[in-house]
Design an enzyme around this catalytic site. Structure first.
Site, PDB file in Angstrom:
ATOM      1  N   LYS A 146     -75.671  64.990  65.096  1.00 27.14           N
ATOM      2  CA  LYS A 146     -77.042  65.097  65.626  1.00 27.14           C
ATOM      3  C   LYS A 146     -78.065  64.608  64.603  1.00 27.14           C
ATOM      4  O   LYS A 146     -78.943  63.824  64.922  1.00 27.14           O
ATOM      5  CB  LYS A 146     -77.329  66.572  65.986  1.00 27.14           C
ATOM      6  CG  LYS A 146     -78.799  66.865  66.224  1.00 27.14           C
ATOM      7  CD  LYS A 146     -79.038  68.296  66.629  1.00 27.14           C
ATOM      8  CE  LYS A 146     -79.227  69.277  65.502  1.00 27.14           C
ATOM      9  NZ  LYS A 146     -80.526  69.236  64.813  1.00 27.14           N
ATOM     10  N   ASN A 147     -77.921  65.082  63.349  1.00 26.84           N
ATOM     11  CA  ASN A 147     -78.982  64.819  62.378  1.00 26.84           C
ATOM     12  C   ASN A 147     -78.922  63.419  61.765  1.00 26.84           C
ATOM     13  O   ASN A 147     -79.775  63.075  60.953  1.00 26.84           O
ATOM     14  CB  ASN A 147     -78.988  65.896  61.289  1.00 26.84           C
ATOM     15  CG  ASN A 147     -79.515  67.220  61.844  1.00 26.84           C
ATOM     16  OD1 ASN A 147     -80.062  67.255  62.954  1.00 26.84           O
ATOM     17  ND2 ASN A 147     -79.351  68.292  61.089  1.00 26.84           N
ATOM     18  N   CYS A 206     -91.390  77.481  62.772  1.00 24.54           N
ATOM     19  CA  CYS A 206     -90.351  77.774  63.760  1.00 24.54           C
ATOM     20  C   CYS A 206     -89.557  78.988  63.303  1.00 24.54           C
ATOM     21  O   CYS A 206     -89.887  79.608  62.293  1.00 24.54           O
ATOM     22  CB  CYS A 206     -89.464  76.568  63.999  1.00 24.54           C
ATOM     23  SG  CYS A 206     -88.320  76.249  62.679  1.00 24.54           S
ATOM     24  N   ARG A 260     -91.952  75.392  57.540  1.00 27.73           N
ATOM     25  CA  ARG A 260     -91.559  73.989  57.659  1.00 27.73           C
ATOM     26  C   ARG A 260     -92.726  72.995  57.726  1.00 27.73           C
ATOM     27  O   ARG A 260     -92.886  72.249  58.702  1.00 27.73           O
ATOM     28  CB  ARG A 260     -90.615  73.792  58.848  1.00 27.73           C
ATOM     29  CG  ARG A 260     -89.392  74.678  58.751  1.00 27.73           C
ATOM     30  CD  ARG A 260     -88.420  74.433  59.853  1.00 27.73           C
ATOM     31  NE  ARG A 260     -87.685  73.191  59.701  1.00 27.73           N
ATOM     32  CZ  ARG A 260     -86.797  72.744  60.581  1.00 27.73           C
ATOM     33  NH1 ARG A 260     -86.549  73.412  61.667  1.00 27.73           N
ATOM     34  NH2 ARG A 260     -86.157  71.612  60.364  1.00 27.73           N
ATOM     35  N   ASP A 265     -77.410  74.873  56.988  1.00 26.13           N
ATOM     36  CA  ASP A 265     -77.039  74.860  58.409  1.00 26.13           C
ATOM     37  C   ASP A 265     -75.700  75.535  58.690  1.00 26.13           C
ATOM     38  O   ASP A 265     -75.279  75.599  59.849  1.00 26.13           O
ATOM     39  CB  ASP A 265     -77.019  73.414  58.939  1.00 26.13           C
ATOM     40  CG  ASP A 265     -78.413  72.838  59.069  1.00 26.13           C
ATOM     41  OD1 ASP A 265     -79.383  73.615  59.052  1.00 26.13           O
ATOM     42  OD2 ASP A 265     -78.540  71.604  59.174  1.00 26.13           O
ATOM     43  N   ARG A 319     -78.917  72.373  72.161  1.00 24.39           N
ATOM     44  CA  ARG A 319     -79.645  71.358  71.383  1.00 24.39           C
ATOM     45  C   ARG A 319     -78.713  70.672  70.391  1.00 24.39           C
ATOM     46  O   ARG A 319     -78.936  69.527  70.038  1.00 24.39           O
ATOM     47  CB  ARG A 319     -80.788  72.014  70.601  1.00 24.39           C
ATOM     48  CG  ARG A 319     -81.865  72.569  71.493  1.00 24.39           C
ATOM     49  CD  ARG A 319     -83.008  73.074  70.649  1.00 24.39           C
ATOM     50  NE  ARG A 319     -83.302  72.091  69.616  1.00 24.39           N
ATOM     51  CZ  ARG A 319     -83.958  72.350  68.501  1.00 24.39           C
ATOM     52  NH1 ARG A 319     -84.398  73.548  68.261  1.00 24.39           N
ATOM     53  NH2 ARG A 319     -84.184  71.407  67.611  1.00 24.39           N
TER      54      ARG A 319
HETATM   55  N1  EPU Z   1     -90.604  71.032  53.066  1.00 19.43           N
HETATM   56  C1  EPU Z   1     -91.912  71.100  52.636  1.00 19.43           C
HETATM   57  N2  EPU Z   1     -92.727  70.032  52.902  1.00 19.43           N
HETATM   58  C2  EPU Z   1     -92.304  68.926  53.572  1.00 19.43           C
HETATM   59  C3  EPU Z   1     -90.960  68.861  53.996  1.00 19.43           C
HETATM   60  C4  EPU Z   1     -90.127  69.938  53.726  1.00 19.43           C
HETATM   61  O1  EPU Z   1     -92.329  72.086  52.032  1.00 19.43           O
HETATM   62  O2  EPU Z   1     -93.106  68.003  53.789  1.00 19.43           O
HETATM   63  C5  EPU Z   1     -89.679  72.172  52.784  1.00 19.43           C
HETATM   64  C6  EPU Z   1     -89.195  72.860  54.066  1.00 19.43           C
HETATM   65  O3  EPU Z   1     -90.118  73.826  54.545  1.00 19.43           O
HETATM   66  C7  EPU Z   1     -87.885  73.466  53.618  1.00 19.43           C
HETATM   67  C8  EPU Z   1     -87.356  72.419  52.611  1.00 19.43           C
HETATM   68  O4  EPU Z   1     -88.484  71.646  52.216  1.00 19.43           O
HETATM   69  O5  EPU Z   1     -88.113  74.675  52.959  1.00 19.43           O
HETATM   70  C9  EPU Z   1     -86.297  71.487  53.156  1.00 19.43           C
HETATM   71  O6  EPU Z   1     -86.662  71.006  54.433  1.00 19.43           O
HETATM   72  P1  EPU Z   1     -86.255  69.572  54.984  1.00 19.43           P
HETATM   73  O7  EPU Z   1     -87.477  68.732  55.097  1.00 19.43           O
HETATM   74  O8  EPU Z   1     -85.110  69.017  54.213  1.00 19.43           O
HETATM   75  O9  EPU Z   1     -85.752  69.928  56.452  1.00 19.43           O
HETATM   76  P2  EPU Z   1     -85.883  68.995  57.709  1.00 19.43           P
HETATM   77  O10 EPU Z   1     -85.819  67.579  57.281  1.00 19.43           O
HETATM   78  O11 EPU Z   1     -87.020  69.430  58.554  1.00 19.43           O
HETATM   79  C10 EPU Z   1     -83.325  68.737  58.187  1.00 19.43           C
HETATM   80  C11 EPU Z   1     -82.393  69.055  59.323  1.00 19.43           C
HETATM   81  C12 EPU Z   1     -82.250  70.559  59.436  1.00 19.43           C
HETATM   82  C13 EPU Z   1     -81.666  71.079  58.116  1.00 19.43           C
HETATM   83  C14 EPU Z   1     -82.591  70.682  56.959  1.00 19.43           C
HETATM   84  C15 EPU Z   1     -82.043  71.067  55.602  1.00 19.43           C
HETATM   85  C16 EPU Z   1     -82.758  67.179  60.808  1.00 19.43           C
HETATM   86  C17 EPU Z   1     -83.276  66.661  62.090  1.00 19.43           C
HETATM   87  N3  EPU Z   1     -82.948  68.472  60.543  1.00 19.43           N
HETATM   88  O12 EPU Z   1     -84.560  69.363  58.504  1.00 19.43           O
HETATM   89  O13 EPU Z   1     -81.321  70.799  60.487  1.00 19.43           O
HETATM   90  O14 EPU Z   1     -81.590  72.490  58.160  1.00 19.43           O
HETATM   91  O15 EPU Z   1     -82.775  69.243  56.976  1.00 19.43           O
HETATM   92  O16 EPU Z   1     -80.793  70.496  55.388  1.00 19.43           O
HETATM   93  O17 EPU Z   1     -82.148  66.429  60.040  1.00 19.43           O
HETATM   94  C18 EPU Z   1     -80.338  71.996  62.248  1.00 19.43           C
HETATM   95  O18 EPU Z   1     -79.660  70.976  62.512  1.00 19.43           O
HETATM   96  O19 EPU Z   1     -80.108  73.110  62.763  1.00 19.43           O
HETATM   97  C19 EPU Z   1     -81.436  71.901  61.288  1.00 19.43           C
HETATM   98  C20 EPU Z   1     -82.398  72.829  61.192  1.00 19.43           C
END
Ligand code: EPU
Length: 420
Positions: A22-23, A117, A122, A307, A399
């Site tokens: 998915k990701n 969320c 996030r 995850d 999802r």
């Molecule tokens: N963060 C910030 N600022 C930003 C971006 C991130 O503070 O601009 C913080 C977040 O709040 C969090 C940390 O950095 O505490 C890491 O977040 P990240 O941005 O890596 O998460 P994401 O990109 O929104 C993806 C996956 C998630 C997975 C996370 C961590 C996708 C579509 N989603 O989310 O997947 O948990 O990386 O590995 O790739 C899931 O599949 O269930 C899922 C939640």
């Protein structure tokens, strides 16, 4: 709204096939906006989030076509609008992934600002500041990120304050068509980032360093069409392995990738599992033994993935001994714990750590899913319960897990979907 009814106490046994990730499928679908030519995407998982991303492309005027082999072809040359509306972003935060591609290719983008969320606040501040460093004008107004650039984005040297997966992906996609070189430091090393980079390279991008914490992108004039097959889903793989270990089972997973699951596989060995590996399969055998509790700490790849934290908490809840699990990626990812305690688990939350004292078996109860991975953990809890468990709000599971009840039934589980 449907719910799942699980009759626990059965060891999982058998073989199943793992779906596409998915990701990595989500950013690859967003990357189709970077070219006028057709991109064919193979091994797309059949998931609600994928449908939402296809719907998002559709509302911009791009009509993906599904061929006879269920591959998706996207020709984005018909695009008319450059915005991701709140109605879609609120159901799927990954919609933010269209920001970088739209801005770099069309000079404008409007994406609803995702809210908090069930797993944390996030924010997307790092996506925004990196694109600003590349010359974008960005304001956040009326709940929308409104971005524009005159001419092209410029390459920039970007240090990410935190490791962010979709942040790295957004900037990498934007940098492909920017003027000059972009260097992303403290980049995410997740295999899904590498999969996206490999797809972009196949489209003609000049990227190196993917899989390390420094990614270098030299902007090119145009990207072109290609056919790309999405990598296997490591979180789906891990979820079934954890479920098999928790139920003292013996399963084989095909069409997967053991090389990107080292942190999990070593924990499963500590739990007491015998693990055999091939290039694209994993076999786990508990020989009927109760798992041993283990302790772990989540962190960005290659450490233990956030995850799979909830699923491992379910395993520890019926293991011999006490294990502690520390969550360092998201601030509020323990909603499943309260539901598991209602099923007789002995779990204490202390700050960002849970202390799990294993019990012989959980007791079935009606429980409610709060997010995707929490739902998976409650299904595992149901599988190790003495009687019947019902898991409500399972739209979360659809999802991110393809045909979960069919796959679990193939492994011998007694699970069925009923309307609530
Ligand atoms: N963060 C910030 N600022 C930003 C971006 C991130 O503070 O601009 C913080 C977040 O709040 C969090 C940390 O950095 O505490 C890491 O977040 P990240 O941005 O890596 O998460 P994401 O990109 O929104 C993806 C996956 C998630 C997975 C996370 C961590 C996708 C579509 N989603 O989310 O997947 O948990 O990386 O590995 O790739 C899931 O599949 O269930 C899922 C939640």
């Amino acid at each position: 709204m449907d719910k799942l009814i699980i009759k626990g106490g059965i060891s999982l046994k058998g073989e199943i096939r793992i779906a596409g990730a998915k990701n990595s499928a989500l950013p690859i679908l967003a990357a189709t906006l970077l070219t006028q030519e057709t991109i064919q995407i193979c091994n797309l998982p059949h998931l609600f989030d994928i449908t939402t991303m296809l719907e998002l492309l559709g509302c911009m005027g791009v009509q993906p076509i599904i061929d006879e082999k269920l591959n998706v072809e996207v020709d984005s040359s018909t695009i008319k609008h450059f915005s991701a509306p709140y109605e879609l972003v609120k159901t799927m935060r990954a919609s933010i992934l269209v920001l970088g591609p739209l801005l770099t290719r069309y000079g404008q983008a409007e994406v609803a600002l995702p809210g908090g969320c069930a797993i944390g606040s996030r924010p997307v501040n790092l996506h925004i500041s990196a694109l600003q460093a590349m010359g974008a004008d960005i304001v956040v107004e009326d709940g929308y990120i409104k971005a524009s650039v005159k001419g092209k984005l410029n390459g920039a040297h970007i240090f990410m304050d935190l490791v962010t997966v979709t942040g790295t992906e957004n900037v990498m996609m934007a940098a492909c068509l920017a003027e000059g070189q972009t260097v992303i430091e403290n980049a995410a090393r997740e295999p899904e980032v590498v999969d996206l980079a490999n797809c972009l390279v196949k489209m003609g991008a000049d990227i190196s360093g993917q899989g390390t914490d420094t990614i270098i992108i030299n902007g090119v004039k145009d990207l072109h069409g290609c056919s790309y097959s999405v990598m296997p889903d490591r979180i789906e793989t891990g979820t079934y392995l954890i479920a098999a270990a928790a139920t003292r089972g013996h399963i084989k997973l095909k069409d997967t990738r053991p090389d990107i699951l080292e942190s999990l596989l070593s924990k499963l060995e500590q739990v007491g599992a015998e693990i055999k590996l091939g290039d694209n399969w994993i076999e786990l055998n508990m020989h009927g033994k109760r798992p041993q509790a283990v302790s772990l700490r989540t962190a960005p790849y290659p450490a233990f993935p956030t995850d799979m934290q909830a699923q491992f908490t379910a395993l520890n809840s019926v293991a011999a001994g006490t294990g502690s699990i520390t969550e360092t990626v998201f601030e509020n990812r323990f909603m499943h714990v309260h539901e598991m305690n209602r099923m007789g688990a002995l779990i204490k939350v202390e700050g960002n750590t849970v202390i799990v004292q294993g019990v012989d078996a959980l007791k079935g109860a009606p429980v409610m899913a709060t997010d995707l991975r929490a739902s998976a953990s409650l299904i595992i809890a149901g599988l190790v319960s003495e009687n019947e468990t019902s898991v409500d709000r399972i739209y979360h599971i659809d999802r991110g897990y393809e045909c979960i009840e069919e796959k679990l039934q193939l492994l011998g589980a007694q699970i069925r979907r009923v309307p609530s």
